[in-house]
Enzyme design. Structure first.
Site, PDB file in Angstrom:
ATOM      1  N   GLU A 480       0.857  -1.189   0.000  1.00 31.72           N
ATOM      2  CA  GLU A 480       0.000   0.000   0.000  1.00 31.72           C
ATOM      3  C   GLU A 480       0.886   1.230   0.000  1.00 31.72           C
ATOM      4  O   GLU A 480       1.205   1.768  -1.041  1.00 31.72           O
ATOM      5  CB  GLU A 480      -0.942  -0.039   1.199  1.00 31.72           C
ATOM      6  CG  GLU A 480      -2.086   0.941   1.097  1.00 31.72           C
ATOM      7  CD  GLU A 480      -3.172   0.657   2.125  1.00 31.72           C
ATOM      8  OE1 GLU A 480      -4.005   1.536   2.330  1.00 31.72           O
ATOM      9  OE2 GLU A 480      -3.185  -0.433   2.716  1.00 31.72           O
ATOM     10  N   GLU A 748      -2.416   0.304  13.403  1.00 28.47           N
ATOM     11  CA  GLU A 748      -3.578   0.683  12.610  1.00 28.47           C
ATOM     12  C   GLU A 748      -4.867   0.420  13.387  1.00 28.47           C
ATOM     13  O   GLU A 748      -5.801   1.208  13.351  1.00 28.47           O
ATOM     14  CB  GLU A 748      -3.585  -0.125  11.309  1.00 28.47           C
ATOM     15  CG  GLU A 748      -4.748   0.163  10.383  1.00 28.47           C
ATOM     16  CD  GLU A 748      -4.641  -0.620   9.093  1.00 28.47           C
ATOM     17  OE1 GLU A 748      -5.234  -0.186   8.095  1.00 28.47           O
ATOM     18  OE2 GLU A 748      -3.958  -1.669   9.072  1.00 28.47           O
TER      19      GLU A 748
END
Length: 905
Positions: A480, A748
């Site tokens: 990502e 996260e």
């Protein structure tokens, strides 16, 4: 001269008596001695130092020279401005070195003070300055592995060289060499931008690298340009072919010039890098290296020619932000064997960078390095959260000579490295981890009496370092590593404390503007890979981030540059509203908020349009304020009226007859209160309801958007004690829970690792479980601005810490806390310490600024400064007590120690 100045500064900083004003830290466009500056009207900044109190600049005079000839003198300007003063002289020339200095008058000395000289070097201002041609490899490429192409050219210089500057960019990443030496210390150049519209070039002073016989060698790699990108593993997003554009400008001592360019005369081949991708890693076969190819005399007769292409140069821009460089080095904390029998190195810190290794083995031996952030609950190497990113580097040895190995065009997010094939015994002295991030100045510090909170601050800083690599990424380990707009808008203010992110975000915002659709919509990450558009809380980065840079750095130009994009975004939302209510489109909601596991209480769902409308109104307000700053009175009035209607639409849609929000969630109340969406008469009731919801759960239930402002909201409405309870909580979910699990960066997800050490099973685990995600580190903003109390005045005359607010909020179990910040004016610091019934507050205010210090008492007679009653100190002006029972004291620059006697926490 420089040594003498350094000594004076050292004496000053060490607390020695030094009452003469000195000028330091001259910056051009916020940078020291920039090369290749692409700004035609650069801004100049300087700092003043004096240990006397209340010192301010009264006038300045800037002088700019080219080759010792004055080209502009501002004249004596009566002003206290010392930050970002605009050059107003003749048009600057391309590829030219300029010098400047400043003379300053202040309020304590009769004679002016003269600075040392600073320099800056311009880039190319017009496309026709580029004489070089785009070149590509002339051989048939291996389209599967895509080995790194090499380019080289030899040339001679017969005269004495005065200066030589190398201008270079590429499609893909490049590394350049002259006569066997690497050019510069930057990595992953030319950086990542919206390539079709904005492609950066770099400029290097290579005078000292040149000789009589010279060779330029350049390696390329796919990088962001054509490499695998995004969770969809896209290839060739910007193009299929790598290419090089290089121009060497040589000035000789006799006044003549010579230009070396990329053209048909160059040669191309391949070498040791057989494969290189950002996500997957790099493969290096040392047996294929062309020994001596970057030096003169190398036989390149079997090399291929190059292809000349007509790629555009209209999109070329000078580099504005700081380059990615190597920073901290970590030695192994331990080397061990896992239960599965894997040889693993623990570096003790989750970081972003690469491994540098010393090795001696046999020819053909292959060494493989695999990278991971965590171990599983059994202590084995864990990479499932990397998704399809392989994150592996391979090295094939050439011979039995000792060799130093590290990658060139890839990096990894890791704390642990698994090594296979290492010859002999691996010892700590054989291997180290090197951190990579954009080379921004470290500006902030924070510490306290709470050990876990101090580690939390370290985690915030390392999350920022690891994700501020060229762009503000969301994570830097899996497939990502994208510039998500939602993450940076919640974290931007925190980021300004830890590092000077000014130019870093100005550059990124230019790409946000470039990626904005014609109808005003903003992608969810930038540079865009055709991402989701206009997601509330994400697209709003186009208003929030420029405004944050204005408040924290006093940068008015960024508002002017981004105003059109800010306005277009607001209008893109406005046209899809119904009676001023944004109730259309998709949203990410309050991303990754608390989700109850079995046996836990479920939080209430937040109506998605509470989020969309709150952010819409906030962007309208920022736009109206920006219009006021820029003098667009008509726009300001229009958007102030629109803001009223947007808030009224919120009241009508989301506040019931009892005065409560229709969504009884912490997210709803946190955002509504933060963005002033609740009528004044109902605000305190709403704050009480928020606290009740927090107490009901015993923790927050918020996600990416609503967690960031939560403690700010609590402090604003008198619930700082609740904010401290949230900060100090150690159980899941909390900021400190990951710290108790050994985290060295932010996660996260709140439960990235569960209390029993396992990873959650619920989808989309393990595919989305980054252990280096900086967004939740936004709690650092509250720690700096509320806990310790350092903030800037948001009035136009006070932004950028020209007028400083010091308003500490002691609380919780803390007995002391301190923070400092290097502003453009100098160092600001604040600390508080509770000693029995005394509160001791130490403050440092830089020269040429003023401050208002708020102390927690209603009785000024209880306050002393340097053991004297404050009423007897002429440099301190006592103001009326505030509603929250604090006494404001107005002061000028200097160092102060206040004691509040009879203090009760």
């Amino acid at each position: 001269m420089k040594k003498a100045l350094f000594l004076l500064i050292s004496l000053f900083c060490a607390g020695n008596v030094f009452s003469q004003t000195i000028i330091t830290n001259l910056l051009t466009e916020n940078l020291k001695e920039p090369m290749g500056l692409g700004v035609t009207h650069p801004r100049f900044t300087w700092q003043l130092h004096n240990n006397k109190r209340g010192v301010v600049q009264t006038a300045y005079e800037i002088n700019v020279r080219q080759d010792n000839t004055e080209i502009w003198n501002s004249g004596k300007i009566i002003s206290d401005s010392s930050v970002m003063l605009v050059y107003k002289g003749p048009v600057l020339k391309s590829n030219t070195k300029y010098s400047w200095d400043v003379k300053v008058w202040d309020n304590i000395q009769k004679d002016p003070v003269q600075s040392e000289t600073a320099t800056f070097h311009t880039g190319f201002f017009i496309t026709t300055d580029w004489k070089a041609k785009w070149i590509a490899p002339g051989f048939a490429e291996d389209t599967i592995n895509r080995p790194s192409p090499y380019f080289r050219k030899e040339f001679n210089t017969e005269k004495s060289i005065k200066s030589a500057n190398l201008f270079v960019t590429s499609h893909g990443m490049y590394e350049a060499y002259i006569n066997g030496k690497r050019v510069g210390d930057a990595y992953f150049t030319p950086g990542w931008t919206s390539y079709h519209k904005r492609l950066q070039y770099q400029v290097y002073n290579v005078t000292n690298l040149l000789a009589k016989n010279n060779t330029i060698g350049v390696m390329l790699a796919s990088g962001w340009y054509r490499g695998v990108l995004g969770f969809a593993n896209k290839k060739d997003f910007y193009g299929k072919s790598l290419a090089l554009l290089l121009q060497l400008e040589i000035k000789y001592s006799d006044g003549s010039k010579e230009t070396i360019i990329t053209d048909e005369s160059w040669k191309s081949s391949t070498g040791k890098i057989t494969y290189s991708e950002i996500y997957n890693g790099e493969k290096t076969d040392l047996r294929l290296e062309k020994e001596g190819w970057t030096a003169s005399g190398y036989n390149d007769s079997v090399w291929d020619k190059v292809m000349v292409n007509d790629f555009s140069k209209d999109n070329l821009i000078g580099t504005y932000n700081e380059a990615v460089k190597e920073h901290e080095i970590f030695k192994p904390l331990k080397i061990f064997t896992t239960p599965k029998g894997e040889k693993v190195i623990d570096f003790g810190q989750n970081l972003v960078g690469w491994v540098k290794m010393k090795v001696k083995g046999r020819a053909g031996q292959i060494i493989k390095l695999s990278h991971a952030e965590v171990l599983d609950h059994q202590g084995n190497f864990y990479t499932a959260n990397l998704r399809s990113a392989k994150a592996q580097d391979f090295y094939t040895l050439k011979n039995d000579k000792e060799t130093i190995l590290k990658p060139h065009f890839t990096w990894h997010g890791f704390r642990y490295v698994k090594i296979d094939g290492y010859p002999g015994e691996l010892k700590p002295e054989h291997i180290e981890a090197v951190a990579l991030y954009s080379a921004m100045d470290q500006t902030g510090s924070f510490s306290s009496s709470h050990t876990l909170v101090n580690q939390l601050q370290s985690n915030i800083e390392w999350g920022q370092k690891g994700n501020f690599l060229e762009i503000p990424t969301d994570c830097n380990q899996r497939n990502e590593r994208l510039g998500w707009t939602g993450d940076i808008q919640v974290f931007a203010h925190t980021g300004t404390f830890n590092m000077r992110i000014h130019n870093f975000l100005v550059k990124w915002l230019a790409d946000v503007k470039a990626e904005q659709l014609p109808d005003g919509q903003i992608p969810s990450f930038v540079p865009s890979l055709n991402a989701n558009l206009n997601r509330a809380g994400w697209a709003d980065a186009i208003t929030i981030v420029p405004w944050t840079l204005y408040l924290t750095y006093g940068d008015k130009r960024i508002l002017s540059e981004q105003y059109g994009a800010m306005k277009a975004y607001v209008e893109s939302v406005r046209k899809v509203t119904n009676n001023d209510l944004w109730d259309t489109g998709l949203t990410f909601g309050d991303w990754l908020g608390f989700k109850a596991e079995e046996g836990q209480k479920n939080p209430k769902v937040t109506h998605k349009n509470i989020i969309t409308q709150a952010y819409y109104a906030n962007s309208i307000e920022i736009l109206a304020n920006t219009a006021m700053v820029l003098g667009y009175q008509k726009d300001a009035e229009e958007y102030k009226e629109l803001l009223k209607r947007a808030r009224q639409a919120f009241h009508k849609a989301f506040i019931n007859e009892k005065g409560d929000l229709i969504s009884q969630s912490q997210t709803a109340y946190s955002l509504a209160l933060n963005f002033k969406m609740i009528p004044d008469s109902l605000e305190q009731r709403a704050a009480e309801r928020l606290v009740k919801l927090i107490n009901e759960f015993g923790h927050f239930t918020t996600g990416f958007l609503a967690t960031a402002p939560l403690c700010h909201v609590l402090t604003r409405y008198g619930y700082t004690d609740v904010a401290y309870k949230l900060l100090e909580r150690q159980e899941y979910p909390s900021w400190l829970y990951p710290v108790t699990k050994g985290a060295t960066t932010f996660w996260e997800r709140w439960n990235g690792i569960q209390p029993d050490g396992t990873f959650p099973n619920r989808k989309p685990f393990p595919a989305m479980n980054s252990f280096n995600h900086y967004a939740h580190g936004a709690i650092g903003d509250w720690m700096y601005r509320k806990m310790v109390g350092i903030d800037t005045d948001e009035s136009e005359a006070g932004v950028g810490y020209k007028h400083i607010t010091i308003k500490p909020h002691p609380g919780g179990s803390f007995t002391h806390a301190q923070a400092s910040l290097k502003t453009y004016y100098g160092r600001v610091s604040s600390s508080w310490n509770i000693d029995g019934n005394k509160l001791i507050v130490n403050v440092e205010i830089p020269v040429n600024t003023t401050a208002t210090i708020y102390l927690p008492t209603e009785d000024a007679q209880k306050i002393t400064e340097s053991n004297e009653p404050i009423k007897s100190i002429k440099e301190i002006s006592i103001q009326s007590t505030t509603e929250d029972k604090k006494i404001p004291l107005k002061v000028g620059s200097g160092i102060y120690q206040f004691v509040v006697n009879g203090y009760v926490k």
